[in-house]
Design an enzyme around this catalytic site. Structure first.
Site, PDB file in Angstrom:
ATOM      1  N   HIS A 196      33.165 -34.783 -36.982  1.00 26.28           N
ATOM      2  CA  HIS A 196      32.149 -33.923 -37.600  1.00 26.28           C
ATOM      3  C   HIS A 196      31.067 -34.730 -38.320  1.00 26.28           C
ATOM      4  O   HIS A 196      30.391 -34.201 -39.187  1.00 26.28           O
ATOM      5  CB  HIS A 196      32.791 -32.971 -38.617  1.00 26.28           C
ATOM      6  CG  HIS A 196      33.647 -31.909 -38.016  1.00 26.28           C
ATOM      7  ND1 HIS A 196      34.792 -32.176 -37.327  1.00 26.28           N
ATOM      8  CD2 HIS A 196      33.520 -30.557 -37.997  1.00 26.28           C
ATOM      9  CE1 HIS A 196      35.346 -31.037 -36.929  1.00 26.28           C
ATOM     10  NE2 HIS A 196      34.594 -30.047 -37.306  1.00 26.28           N
TER      11      HIS A 196
ATOM     12  N   GLU B  30      30.924 -24.135 -27.091  1.00 28.40           N
ATOM     13  CA  GLU B  30      29.615 -24.817 -27.135  1.00 28.40           C
ATOM     14  C   GLU B  30      29.015 -24.928 -25.746  1.00 28.40           C
ATOM     15  O   GLU B  30      27.821 -24.741 -25.547  1.00 28.40           O
ATOM     16  CB  GLU B  30      29.747 -26.215 -27.748  1.00 28.40           C
ATOM     17  CG  GLU B  30      29.751 -26.239 -29.263  1.00 28.40           C
ATOM     18  CD  GLU B  30      31.075 -25.822 -29.859  1.00 28.40           C
ATOM     19  OE1 GLU B  30      32.067 -25.718 -29.100  1.00 28.40           O
ATOM     20  OE2 GLU B  30      31.136 -25.591 -31.081  1.00 28.40           O
TER      21      GLU B  30
END
Lengths: 354, 328
Positions: free
Chosen positions: A128, A59
C-alpha cells in the site's frame, strides 16, 4: 481564491467537472456514500448519485469497464484506493486504453483518468505504499501527472479530465492532507496545462528536480542550505509525461549542477530518464555528475519504520553537498527525526480516528 | 419461428463466406501472396450464421479471431485491404486479420490480442450505452480458451450488478489453441458458470444456425431488459490453430468422436434446405460461386492498393490526440 488541502482540491476539481459535463463519472471502491478511502469525495455521490459508480473489489474489472466507457465518449475518472493495485489493471490500461488511439487510426480517443495517491504515510506496508510512476512511463499513450500541492492537484486534475488521452494522475500521500494551498474559485478555465514545470524556488548553485514528498523535503533542504550560502533552484515538473525538459535545461545551464529526487526506487526511476535527457541534450553544461536521490531498491515495511526507508531532507542535503564538493555538518549525517504519530494523524481525513 | 427463404439463404451465405474466406487465405498463402498468422474456424460457421442476423444497427459486435462470417458487417474490399496492410483499407492496414475495428461507424469493437481481456472493455461499452440511454446491445464473443480468463467473471459480475445490455458468447469449439477443453476445465458446460453471477447461461448445439440464432436472439432480448446473458455455442473446430498447423497433437479417438457429435454445418444445412424444398442444389452452388467471385474481386482490388509505410505511422500525434506540452 479558496484555501484547501490537496484532498479538498481533488474533490472540488472532480465536482466542478461533473457539474460542467455530464459525461464525467467517478468510479472505484467505496467511492459512494463513504466517499473513498483515502481522499474523501463525499459530495460527488451526494450530488451525482447516478454518475458515481461504487464498484466491487475488482480493480481490473472496473478499470477495464472504464476503458470501454471511454471508447464510447464518456469521461470516467477511476479511483484506485492505492496505486499499488495498478498491476491488476495493467493490461486494460496499456492495451485497452493507451494503444487505442493509435490502433483506431486516431478515430477513437480514450478520455480516461486513473487517479490515486502514492507513497508512504499510511503505515500499511509493502502493498500500500509504492510509488508507481516508473512502472508506467515506458508505455507510449499514457500521460502521467504528479501533483504535490493543492494548486496542482486541482489544476492538473481538471486538465486531465478535459484532456482526450488516458492520464494517470498520482497525488502524494504525505502532502495530500498536510499541505494547504489556494485554488481559484469554481471558474471554468482554472486548469494547469500539462508539460509546464513550476520553479518553486529560484537559485544559482544547483538545480533540484523533485516531486511529491521529496519536493517538500527539497524545499526544506534548500532553506537550510541557503543559510550556509548554497543557493538551490527547486523545480516541480508537475507532469512527467509530457516532461518540460526546456525549463530543466535552462536551469541546469545556469547552475551546472543537477540533483533529481523522488520517493520511488532509484533504479529505472523517472530520475534516470531526466538524467538521460539532460546529458543527451548537453552534457557539457554539467560541472559535476548528476545525483539521484530515491529509495534504495527495496520495499516499505508495515509501521512507523516506513519513514526510515524512504529518503528525506538530509538525503537531498547530502546529494547537493556531494556534487558541490562541500563538507557535511555533523547534524547532516543522520536522518530527519519524524514524529510518526503526528504524521499519521495528519495523513488521515478529518474526523477519522485511526 | 418460421424463416423466409431470404433469411435462410442469408444464413447459408454467411456460413459459406466464413469458410470460403478461410480457403481463399489458404490459396493465396500457398501462392506466397500472403504472409502472417491466420486463424480459421472450419466447422464452426453455423455460429456466425446464427449470430450475424441478430446484430442490428444499434448493436455493437466484438467478434473473436475465428470469425470471418462476421465480415457480413464490413465492406469486404475494405476488410481485405486492411488485412493486407493497405493504407486504403480499414484501419489503414494496421489491424491485420482480426484487430480491425471501427467503434463509431461500424459498431465493430476491437479484439484484444490478449485473448479474453476485452470481455471487460465490451462491458464498459454496455455501461456507456446504459448511462447514455442509447438503444442497442453489446454482443461479444470469445472461445473456450478466452472463457478461462478471470476478466470474464469480473465482467459478468459488473454486468449483473449494473443490469447491462450485454450478451457474452463463448464459442466452445473443443480446443484452445492445441489444448482440448477437457484439459482446460472440469465443467462440461461453461455456461453453468454464469449462474454464479445471476447471469442467464445457456448452451446450444452449434452446428444448427437456426438454434444458435434463436438462443442469441433470446439472450439479446433479455439483455435489452437489463438482464445480461451468456450463450455457449457448442461446436468443434476441425482445422488447426493457425493456417499450416499440422494438427499432429490431436488425439484421433477424441477427434473422431467430436466430428461425429459436431458434423459439418454447411453440408448439414444444404441437405435441410434441399429436403425442405427451399433451394435446389444448383441454387446453392450459385451462392457459393457468387461469394467466390466477391472474394476474388476483393483480393484483386486490395492487391492494387498502396501499402502502409512506417513513416505514415510515426509521431506522437498518432499516439496522442492532444500533443501540447512538450516531449511525449
Amino acid at each position: 481564491m479558496r484555501k484547501v488541502t490537496g484532498a479538498q482540491a481533488i474533490e472540488a476539481a472532480v465536482f466542478e467537472e461533473m457539474k460542467r459535463d455530464e459525461k464525467v463519472c467517478y468510479m472505484g471502491e467505496d467511492v459512494g456514500k463513504f466517499g473513498g478511502a483515502i481522499t474523501k469525495v463525499s459530495s460527488l455521490y451526494e450530488n451525482f448519485p447516478e454518475r458515481v459508480l461504487d464498484m466491487p473489489l475488482t480493480e481490473k474489472g472496473f478499470t477495464g469497464t472504464a476503458v470501454g466507457m471511454a471508447w464510447m465518449g464518456m469521461r470516467p475518472v477511476v479511483e484506485l484506493m492505492y496505486p499499488d493495485f495498478i498491476p491488476l489493471a495493467m493490461s486494460n490500461l496499456v492495451h485497452g486504453a493507451a494503444k487505442q488511439y493509435f490502433l483506431s487510426n486516431q478515430k477513437c480517443p480514450v478520455p480516461l483518468v486513473i487517479r490515486s495517491a502514492q507513497g508512504i504515510g499510511s503505515q500499511c506496508g509493502a502493498h500500500h505504499s509504492e510509488c508507481v510512476e516508473a512502472w508506467l512511463m515506458n508505455f507510449p499513450g499514457l500521460k502521467i501527472a504528479v501533483p504535490t500541492y493543492p494548486e496542482e492537484s486541482y489544476g492538473l486534475l481538471k486538465y486531465a479530465i478535459r484532456n482526450d488521452d488516458p492520464v494517470v494522475i498520482l497525488d502524494c500521500r504525505t502532502t495530500v492532507y498536510t499541505e494547504q494551498g489556494e485554488i481559484p474559485e469554481a471558474e471554468e478555465d482554472a486548469m494547469i496545462p500539462f508539460g509546464q514545470a513550476n520553479i518553486r524556488r529560484e537559485g544559482t548553485d544547483v538545480t533540484i528536480v523533485a516531486w511529491h514528498k521529496l519536493l517538500r523535503d527539497s524545499l526544506e533542504a534548500a532553506e537550510d542550505l541557503a543559510k550556509q550560502g548554497i543557493s538551490c533552484e527547486v523545480i516541480d515538473p508537475r507532469t512527467l509525461i509530457p516532461f518540460d525538459i526546456d525549463t530543466v535545461m535552462a536551469s541546469v545551464k545556469k547552475t551546472g549542477h543537477l540533483v533529481i529526487a523522488h520517493e520511488a526506487n532509484v533504479r529505472g526511476g523517472f530520475g534516470a530518464e531526466i538524467a538521460a535527457q539532460v546529458t543527451e541534450r548537453d552534457a557539457g553544461v554539467l560541472k559535476a555528475p548528476i545525483a539521484r536521490v530515491g529509495m534504495q531498491n527495496t520495499f516499505i515495511p508495515v509501521g512507523t519504520v516506513e519513514w526510515q526507508i524512504v529518503p528525506d531532507k538530509m538525503d537531498v542535503v547530502r546529494a547537493v553537498k556531494n556534487i558541490l564538493g562541500k563538507e557535511l555538518l555533523p547534524e547532516e549525517l543522520g536522518a530527519v527525526e519524524v514524529d510518526v504519530i503526528a504524521e499519521l494523524k495528519k495523513a488521515r481525513p478529518e474526523g477519522d480516528e485511526a | 419461428m418460421a424463416y423466409s427463404k431470404e433469411q435462410l439463404v442469408e444464413m447459408y451465405k454467411i456460413m459459406q463466406m466464413a469458410r470460403l474466406f478461410d480457403k481463399k487465405i489458404a490459396t493465396e498463402s500457398k501462392k506466397g501472396k500472403l504472409v502472417g498468422m491466420f486463424h480459421f474456424g472450419t466447422n464452426q460457421e453455423a455460429f456466425e450464421a446464427g449470430l450475424m442476423p441478430c446484430v442490428g444497427p444499434d448493436d455493437y459486435l466484438k467478434p473473436y479471431h475465428r470469425n470471418h462470417g462476421c465480415l457480413a458487417k464490413c465492406d469486404l474490399k475494405m476488410y481485405v485491404a486492411g488485412m493486407l496492410e493497405r493504407s486504403t483499407g480499414y484501419n489503414k492496414g494496421i489491424g491485420g486479420d482480426y484487430h480491425q475495428q471501427d467503434i463509431e461507424d461500424l459498431h465493430l469493437l476491437p479484439i484484444d490480442g490478449l485473448i479474453g481481456e476485452d470481455w471487460l472493455h465490451d462491458t464498459g461499452v454496455a455501461m456507456a450505452l446504459k448511462m447514455q440511454k442509447k438503444p442497442g446491445v453489446v454482443v461479444c464473443a470469445q472461445g473456450d480458451g478466452g472463457a478461462q480468463m478471470g476478466a470474464l467473471y469480473e465482467a459478468m459480475n459488473i454486468a449483473s450488478l449494473y443490469e447491462l445490455p450485454i450478451v457474452y458468447i463463448v464459442v466452445n469449439n473443443g480446443v484452445a489453441m492445441t489444448t482440448p477443453t477437457t484439459k482446460e476445465c472440469k465443467c462440461s458446460e461453461i455456461s453453468g458458470r454464469a449462474a454464479g453471477f445471476n447471469v442467464k447461461g445457456v448452451s446450444v448445439w452449434g452446428q444448427d444456425p437456426i438454434a444458435v440464432r434463436e438462443a442469441i436472439e433470446a439472450a439479446m432480448d433479455s439483455a435489452r431488459r437489463g438482464e445480461p446473458a451468456l450463450v455457449e455455442v457448442m461446436t468443434y473446430r476441425t482445422c488447426g490453430h493457425y493456417f499450416g498447423d499440422p494438427r499432429d497433437y490431436v488425439d484421433e479417438e477424441y477427434d473422431n468422436r467430436m466430428k461425429e457429435k459436431y458434423p459439418d454445418p454447411i453440408a448439414r444445412f444444404e441437405n435441410i434446405l434441399q429436403e425442405m424444398g427451399v433451394c435446389t442444389g444448383e441454387e446453392l452452388k450459385g451462392y457459393a460461386k457468387e461469394i467466390k467471385g466477391r472474394l476474388n474481386e476483393a483480393f484483386e482490388w486490395a492487391y492494387q492498393q498502396p501499402m502502409i509505410t512506417g513513416a505514415e505511422l510515426a509521431g506522437a500525434d498518432k499516439v496522442f490526440s492532444n500533443t501540447e506540452g512538450g516531449k511525449l
